[in-house]
Design a protein around this motif. Structure first.
Motif, PDB file in Angstrom:
ATOM      1  N   THR A 100      93.307 -43.151  72.712  1.00 11.44           N
ATOM      2  CA  THR A 100      92.328 -42.705  73.706  1.00 11.44           C
ATOM      3  C   THR A 100      91.166 -41.986  73.034  1.00 11.44           C
ATOM      4  N   VAL A 101      91.485 -41.097  72.118  1.00 10.28           N
ATOM      5  CA  VAL A 101      90.431 -40.373  71.409  1.00 10.28           C
ATOM      6  C   VAL A 101      89.575 -41.333  70.592  1.00 10.28           C
ATOM      7  N   GLU A 102      90.234 -42.291  69.925  1.00  4.38           N
ATOM      8  CA  GLU A 102      89.518 -43.193  69.022  1.00  4.38           C
ATOM      9  C   GLU A 102      88.649 -44.197  69.765  1.00  4.38           C
ATOM     10  N   THR A 103      89.114 -44.703  70.897  1.00  6.30           N
ATOM     11  CA  THR A 103      88.391 -45.769  71.592  1.00  6.30           C
ATOM     12  C   THR A 103      87.526 -45.284  72.743  1.00  6.30           C
ATOM     13  N   VAL A 104      87.851 -44.127  73.330  1.00  3.66           N
ATOM     14  CA  VAL A 104      87.096 -43.641  74.484  1.00  3.66           C
ATOM     15  C   VAL A 104      86.056 -42.600  74.081  1.00  3.66           C
ATOM     16  N   ALA A 105      86.461 -41.592  73.330  1.00  7.18           N
ATOM     17  CA  ALA A 105      85.546 -40.493  73.009  1.00  7.18           C
ATOM     18  C   ALA A 105      84.734 -40.735  71.736  1.00  7.18           C
ATOM     19  N   GLU A 106      85.395 -41.192  70.689  1.00  6.61           N
ATOM     20  CA  GLU A 106      84.740 -41.252  69.385  1.00  6.61           C
ATOM     21  C   GLU A 106      83.495 -42.122  69.306  1.00  6.61           C
ATOM     22  N   PRO A 107      83.487 -43.343  69.876  1.00  6.07           N
ATOM     23  CA  PRO A 107      82.294 -44.191  69.688  1.00  6.07           C
ATOM     24  C   PRO A 107      81.004 -43.518  70.107  1.00  6.07           C
ATOM     25  N   TYR A 108      80.996 -42.858  71.252  1.00  3.19           N
ATOM     26  CA  TYR A 108      79.770 -42.216  71.710  1.00  3.19           C
ATOM     27  C   TYR A 108      79.464 -40.971  70.882  1.00  3.19           C
ATOM     28  N   LEU A 109      80.480 -40.189  70.544  1.00  5.19           N
ATOM     29  CA  LEU A 109      80.248 -38.975  69.767  1.00  5.19           C
ATOM     30  C   LEU A 109      79.724 -39.302  68.367  1.00  5.19           C
ATOM     31  N   VAL A 110      80.227 -40.373  67.773  1.00  5.93           N
ATOM     32  CA  VAL A 110      79.732 -40.787  66.455  1.00  5.93           C
ATOM     33  C   VAL A 110      78.313 -41.319  66.583  1.00  5.93           C
ATOM     34  N   ARG A 111      78.079 -42.149  67.600  1.00  6.01           N
ATOM     35  CA  ARG A 111      76.755 -42.744  67.778  1.00  6.01           C
ATOM     36  C   ARG A 111      75.684 -41.688  68.004  1.00  6.01           C
ATOM     37  N   GLU A 112      76.025 -40.636  68.747  1.00  5.73           N
ATOM     38  CA  GLU A 112      75.059 -39.577  69.039  1.00  5.73           C
ATOM     39  C   GLU A 112      75.004 -38.504  67.960  1.00  5.73           C
ATOM     40  N   GLY A 113      75.794 -38.648  66.913  1.00  9.59           N
ATOM     41  CA  GLY A 113      75.718 -37.733  65.780  1.00  9.59           C
ATOM     42  C   GLY A 113      76.419 -36.412  65.976  1.00  9.59           C
ATOM     43  N   TYR A 114      77.473 -36.391  66.815  1.00  9.61           N
ATOM     44  CA  TYR A 114      78.221 -35.149  67.023  1.00  9.61           C
ATOM     45  C   TYR A 114      79.403 -35.021  66.075  1.00  9.61           C
ATOM     46  N   ILE A 115      79.991 -36.119  65.672  1.00  3.12           N
ATOM     47  CA  ILE A 115      81.100 -36.066  64.728  1.00  3.12           C
ATOM     48  C   ILE A 115      80.909 -37.137  63.661  1.00  3.12           C
ATOM     49  N   LEU A 116      81.599 -36.931  62.548  1.00  2.66           N
ATOM     50  CA  LEU A 116      81.606 -37.887  61.446  1.00  2.66           C
ATOM     51  C   LEU A 116      83.022 -38.394  61.241  1.00  2.66           C
ATOM     52  N   ARG A 117      83.130 -39.672  60.885  1.00  4.57           N
ATOM     53  CA  ARG A 117      84.426 -40.235  60.510  1.00  4.57           C
ATOM     54  C   ARG A 117      84.412 -40.397  58.996  1.00  4.57           C
TER      55      ARG A 117
END
Length: 373
Positions: free
Chosen positions: A315-332
């Motif tokens: 859930t975290v990887e597929t629901v939250a992460e894509p948008y947070l990474v795209r908007e520059g809030y988190i790094l993988r």
């Protein structure tokens, strides 16, 4: 075999045990729940009505027009991109533009080659077969699909063991439209059999405004420019989310407001449903809070982060992460997930010195992060 309803809506069919029916019959919208009916009604019916995605729209339009002029089915089409961007809508548009029936099923519903053989053997000439989540098909079904897409035939195995025989079954020409959110999981032989691949990207605010004005008109909702723009700016670049938020703002306006979607109604309704100015919802903020407040900005492993926010890792990887990474809030990073300076600022927290440069972290060490894998 499916029958098309006057409304022309298609949907998944579930058995009594909850499994998906691979034959994927057409569902009469009168028997569907209200939310599904509304979503179906808001879908564009023609390519000319489809907003956004100009490159994919032009490319797909060319493929369909050339096929119409030749009088033959077009090449198989693969649509990839995050959820909610219009892959299912485009599949329906392909069938509508070709004026051919649409058969709908999904990868999880086809777990055996026999399931796929049953669907393929019932196709009529020129019919469009939409395979949603095609990356989740079983391997045996994928191998059967290779042959069906390329040579329009399937080999049906009768019997078992040394006495088994393969009976070739000829199929009429048809078009497969596959949709996937994870194109990288598709095996190369399957990807290569699609003559056209379109990648759908997130929409900009202007396109979402156009979509919302159209949806408001279809819903019979009075909406002004400021209210629509407020919703569009918080919709994460996704039409499905934009339409969902529009319906929730409409509900608030009807109960607490004057029945009009304006900026005040949009702000109050979205605050009630935990959607902030940047479009982040409860789960997004929980991820940022955990990263910044509990783990000092990271890096932290995905499984540890998921436990901290009380969700599954997927859930975290597929629901939250894509948008947070795209908007520059988190790094993988190879060491785990890490918060950027933008994440700290969004939460109103001072940015640590080691993350002052947009969360740049030393990532040459490919070992596990400080807080798990």
């Amino acid at each position: 075999m499916s029958e098309q309803t006057p409304g022309g809506f298609f949907s998944e069919v579930r058995e009594a045990d909850g499994s998906l029916d691979a034959t994927a019959r057409v569902v009469d919208p009168a028997t569907s729940d209200d939310e599904r009916v509304v979503e179906a009604a808001l879908r564009p019916r023609r390519l000319s009505e489809f907003p956004g995605q100009p490159r994919v729209r032009q490319q797909l339009g060319l493929v369909l027009e050339a096929a119409r002029r030749r009088g033959s089915p077009p090449d198989h089409v693969l649509l990839s991109g995050p959820p909610g961007l219009g892959k299912t809508t485009l599949a329906m548009i392909v069938a509508a533009e070709l004026e051919r029936p649409l058969r709908v099923t999904s990868g999880p519903a086809i777990q055996h080659a026999g399931d796929l053989a049953a669907v393929l053997s019932s196709l009529d000439e020129g019919e469009v077969l939409f395979l949603d989540e095609i990356h989740r098909m079983s391997r045996s079904a994928e191998e059967m699909l290779y042959l069906a897409m390329e040579d329009f035939r399937v080999d049906v195995v009768v019997g078992k063991g040394p006495g088994a025989t393969a009976i070739p079954l000829e199929l009429p020409p048809f078009t497969v439209v596959g949709a996937t959110t994870r194109a990288g999981l598709l095996p190369a032989p399957l990807r290569d059999r699609f003559g056209f691949t379109g990648h759908l990207d997130f929409y900009d605010v202007a396109d979402l405004v156009t979509i919302l004005h159209r949806s408001a008109g279809l819903l019979g909702v009075e909406a002004d420019a400021d209210g629509v723009h407020e919703i569009a700016g918080r919709s994460r670049g996704t039409p499905r989310i934009a339409n969902r938020l529009l319906r929730r703002v409409r509900d608030w306006a009807q109960v607490h407001g004057e029945g009009r979607v304006d900026q005040h109604a949009a702000r109050e309704a979205l605050a009630l449903f935990d959607v902030d100015q940047a479009g982040l919802d409860r789960l997004d903020r929980a991820v940022l809070e955990a990263l910044c407040r509990r783990f000092g900005g990271g890096p932290v492993g995905l499984s540890t982060l998921a436990v901290a926010v009380g969700e599954e890792s997927d859930t975290v990887e597929t629901v939250a992460e894509p948008y947070l990474v795209r908007e520059g809030y988190i790094l993988r990073t190879p060491r785990g997930r890490a918060a950027t300076a933008a994440a700290w600022r969004h939460l109103g927290l001072p940015v640590p010195a080691h993350q002052a440069f947009q969360g740049a972290l030393p990532i040459e060490d490919e070992g596990p992060g400080r807080f798990g894998t």
